[in-house]
Design an enzyme around this catalytic site. Sequence first.
Site, PDB file in Angstrom:
ATOM      1  N   SER A  61       0.808  -1.223   0.000  1.00 29.48           N
ATOM      2  CA  SER A  61       0.000   0.000   0.000  1.00 29.48           C
ATOM      3  C   SER A  61       0.843   1.277   0.000  1.00 29.48           C
ATOM      4  O   SER A  61       0.333   2.346  -0.295  1.00 29.48           O
ATOM      5  CB  SER A  61      -0.948   0.011   1.203  1.00 29.48           C
ATOM      6  OG  SER A  61      -0.217   0.097   2.418  1.00 29.48           O
ATOM      7  N   LYS A 103       1.273   4.657   6.946  1.00 29.63           N
ATOM      8  CA  LYS A 103       0.653   5.480   5.900  1.00 29.63           C
ATOM      9  C   LYS A 103       1.318   6.863   5.888  1.00 29.63           C
ATOM     10  O   LYS A 103       2.086   7.212   6.776  1.00 29.63           O
ATOM     11  CB  LYS A 103      -0.853   5.653   6.149  1.00 29.63           C
ATOM     12  CG  LYS A 103      -1.655   4.375   6.194  1.00 29.63           C
ATOM     13  CD  LYS A 103      -1.701   3.655   4.861  1.00 29.63           C
ATOM     14  CE  LYS A 103      -2.500   2.365   4.958  1.00 29.63           C
ATOM     15  NZ  LYS A 103      -2.400   1.553   3.732  1.00 29.63           N
TER      16      LYS A 103
END
Length: 258
Positions: A61, A103
Amino acid sequence: MGGESTTRTAPRESGASSGPAGGRTGQRLSGLAVALGLLLFLGGFAWGAVLYRPYTVPTSSMAPTIGAGDRVLAQRVDGGEVRRGDVVVFTDKTWVSNAPVVKRVVAVGGDTVACCTDGKLTVNGKQIDEPYLAKDSLAEIQNFPTVTVPKGRLFLLGDERSGSLDSTAHLTDAASGTVARSAVSARVDAVVWPMNGMPERPTGFEQLGSLSSPGPLRTVVALIVVGGVLVLGGGAYGPIANRLGKRARPRPEPAGAR
């Protein structure tokens, strides 16, 4: 007298050292180098252990910045130190139970974030250049409404925008996909396996405010490397001096018959 053969050696020069190879000064300096090297080497490791934690990122991701299975070093920070563009490690049970998540912070409390204008993410109406995204990749995310980030919270996206379960996957949550600053435990400073080094600086966010300063990882590594060199160099001094001393000793030379 008989004709027996004898040998003799050249007389020692006046003032020659009869101590250990390399002389007392050399031995003292080598011992000092080893002691200083150990101090730097162990001190660097201890400092790094206090400041940094290793993490393995299990998914893609954050590609291409961090690939699936990559090992990163993240500096322990307080959530209040986080800035736009930082790649952070946090824990939020509404995202993943009992596991840290990695993230990128794209907006902080008070910001309005939307996507997209000409294929670019916008924060407070400004288009953000994101060179860390894959080449020819757009920041376009489907069904991404404008979000105003509440105070004390963060809006986070993965660098692989099309396949990342990030804030956009939690927009229907009570906090509109945002995460509390207090949930952040560390900021990624480097990808150490494979050895990709420090992530690219998120310069596109500079127009919105100051960026985070890099952690002291380079200094920590320098201390460890210099310490290791001093230990190896100081430890090798004695054997090298002994070998050179043996080569320099005069050989016995035959004496004439007596």
